[in-house]
Motif scaffolding. Structure first.
Motif, PDB file in Angstrom:
ATOM      1  N   HIS A   1       0.916  -1.269   0.207  1.00  0.00           N
ATOM      2  CA  HIS A   1       0.050   0.064   0.006  1.00  0.00           C
ATOM      3  C   HIS A   1       0.868   1.370   0.112  1.00  0.00           C
TER       4      HIS A   1
ATOM      5  N   ARG B   1     -13.402   4.080  -3.172  1.00  0.00           N
ATOM      6  CA  ARG B   1     -14.130   3.217  -2.987  1.00  0.00           C
ATOM      7  C   ARG B   1     -13.796   2.348  -1.643  1.00  0.00           C
ATOM      8  N   TYR B   2     -14.650   2.034  -0.575  1.00  0.00           N
ATOM      9  CA  TYR B   2     -14.016   1.624   0.392  1.00  0.00           C
ATOM     10  C   TYR B   2     -14.823   0.458   0.975  1.00  0.00           C
ATOM     11  N   TYR B   3     -14.497  -0.728   1.414  1.00  0.00           N
ATOM     12  CA  TYR B   3     -15.189  -1.861   1.933  1.00  0.00           C
ATOM     13  C   TYR B   3     -15.243  -1.757   3.530  1.00  0.00           C
TER      14      TYR B   3
ATOM     15  N   ALA C   1     -19.181  -2.502  -0.190  1.00  0.00           N
ATOM     16  CA  ALA C   1     -18.251  -1.454  -0.487  1.00  0.00           C
ATOM     17  C   ALA C   1     -19.136  -0.078  -0.886  1.00  0.00           C
TER      18      ALA C   1
ATOM     19  N   GLU D   1      -5.949  -0.899   3.797  1.00  0.00           N
ATOM     20  CA  GLU D   1      -5.859  -1.851   3.081  1.00  0.00           C
ATOM     21  C   GLU D   1      -7.239  -2.193   2.554  1.00  0.00           C
ATOM     22  N   ARG D   2      -8.162  -1.719   2.952  1.00  0.00           N
ATOM     23  CA  ARG D   2      -9.771  -1.660   2.517  1.00  0.00           C
ATOM     24  C   ARG D   2     -10.230  -0.702   1.595  1.00  0.00           C
TER      25      ARG D   2
ATOM     26  N   GLU E   1     -10.591   0.225  -2.016  1.00  0.00           N
ATOM     27  CA  GLU E   1     -10.590  -0.645  -3.112  1.00  0.00           C
ATOM     28  C   GLU E   1     -10.005   0.077  -4.365  1.00  0.00           C
ATOM     29  N   SER E   2     -10.280   1.484  -4.481  1.00  0.00           N
ATOM     30  CA  SER E   2      -9.820   2.300  -5.469  1.00  0.00           C
ATOM     31  C   SER E   2      -9.897   3.729  -4.851  1.00  0.00           C
TER      32      SER E   2
END
Length: 360
Positions: free
Chosen positions: A146, A166-168, A175, A210-211, A213-214
């Motif tokens: 990361h 975009r986050y999970y 997400a 780390e979560r 996504e973009s």
């Protein structure tokens, strides 16, 4: 005398000499460290052999030892010799942060210090990590993957540029897209976190890097919001939340272990007549707090707030169902003793439980 004590004492002697403007006599150093003058002279000789720039000069009554405190040749960074040695020695701590932000950059910096130290000085300092070391706590894996994302977030934070990502979420299990104002990147509990103001919610939120996504750094800028001076100031872990008064009672056999550590800056401890302790914290009620309480098993009991006590009881019931769904609670059983790491006789466990009930 063990070699480890000898190395530590010699390092302390070096620090004392570096801190003294007038220099110190052998008698004064021997008295300070509780050794004979003969032992102290051996320490000084060992430091000289290692290459440290010690010298003697006349004092009012006798010779005084001093150390050249200027930085090393080729390292004109404003550091004194003792500061450079301390930085070199701190590699032991750095190794426990493998994967943390700037780890590679710090490693290169230490390499520069290493080239400026004489071989004997490096050999001496390399012995110190065997005396004082650091262990890496359980952290998240592959933080190095990361680095690029972390760099983007750091630059966006410094330049006050909005970020679209975009986050999970583990909480919701899905997400979601966010437009956020990045305030700071924090390394805590072995993980990287972004603290960002979310205009949609009108408050700052914490995101595990780390979560993400973009991520895209936008041209639009934001007005800097005031972020807390200390990240996660009200949590025992890496969480944000409103602090509440939490009170627990710790069993006598675990009291010393709990009281000799500072779990949070708000911690207040009161000894009770039976040897147990009452600990009061002003922290957010989050998973880090629950994990801390559950980690002590039957040796700790929540007094306040009652809602937290109910949550812990529900968690313990759920844990019991994982192991013994058909367990008869009336049947005497041994409990596990966290102190001795042995089964605790049921009579002792029952006595401790009744003692806890009498204190409420």
């Amino acid at each position: 005398m063990p070699r480890s004590r000898e190395v530590v004492r010699q390092w302390q002697v070096l620090r004392s000499l570096a801190a003294s403007r007038q220099g110190l006599t052998v008698d004064a150093l021997a008295a300070e460290y509780g050794v004979t003058t003969r032992t102290l002279r051996r320490d000084l000789a060992a430091l000289e052999r290692a290459g440290f720039p010690l010298f003697q000069e006349p004092g009012a009554d006798r010779l005084r030892w001093r150390v050249e405190v200027r930085g090393l040749a080729g390292l004109d960074a404003g550091f004194s010799l003792i500061e450079l040695c301390a930085l070199y020695f701190s590699r032991a701590t750095l190794e426990s942060l493998a994967g943390a932000p700037f780890h590679e950059e710090l490693s290169r910096t230490f390499a520069r210090f290493e080239h400026g130290l004489a071989p004997g000085m490096r050999a001496f300092l390399d012995r110190l990590p065997h005396v004082v070391g650091a262990k890496q706590t359980g952290g998240k894996r592959a933080l190095s993957r990361h680095r690029e994302r972390m760099t983007q977030l750091l630059e966006a934070s410094v330049q006050c540029r909005k970020v679209r990502m975009r986050y999970y979420s583990l909480t919701s299990g899905r997400a979601k897209n966010y437009d956020v104002d990045p305030l700071r990147v924090v390394y805590a509990e072995g993980g990287l976190y972004l603290i960002a103001h979310v205009p949609e919610y009108g408050e700052a939120r914490t995101f595990a890097i780390e979560r993400i996504e973009s991520l895209a750094v936008m041209e639009e800028r934001f007005i800097t919001s005031k972020s807390p001076s200390t990240a996660f100031a009200h949590s025992l872990g890496a969480f944000s939340g409103t602090p509440e008064r939490v009170e627990v009672v710790v069993d006598p056999r675990l009291a010393a272990y709990v009281t000799e550590r500072e779990w949070h800056s708000s911690q207040q401890v009161r000894q009770l007549p039976d040897g147990s302790v009452r600990v009061e914290l002003h922290v957010s009620i989050d998973w880090a707090l629950r994990r801390w309480i559950l980690g002590f098993g039957s040796r700790i009991r929540v007094i306040a707030p009652s809602s937290l006590a109910d949550d812990i009881l529900d968690e313990l019931d759920a844990a019991r169902m994982q192991y013994a769904p058909d367990l008869d609670l009336e049947q005497p059983r041994a409990a596990w003793d966290l102190v001795s790491q042995r089964p605790l006789p049921f009579a002792d466990f029952q006595r401790l439980s009744l003692a806890g009930e009498s204190r409420s």
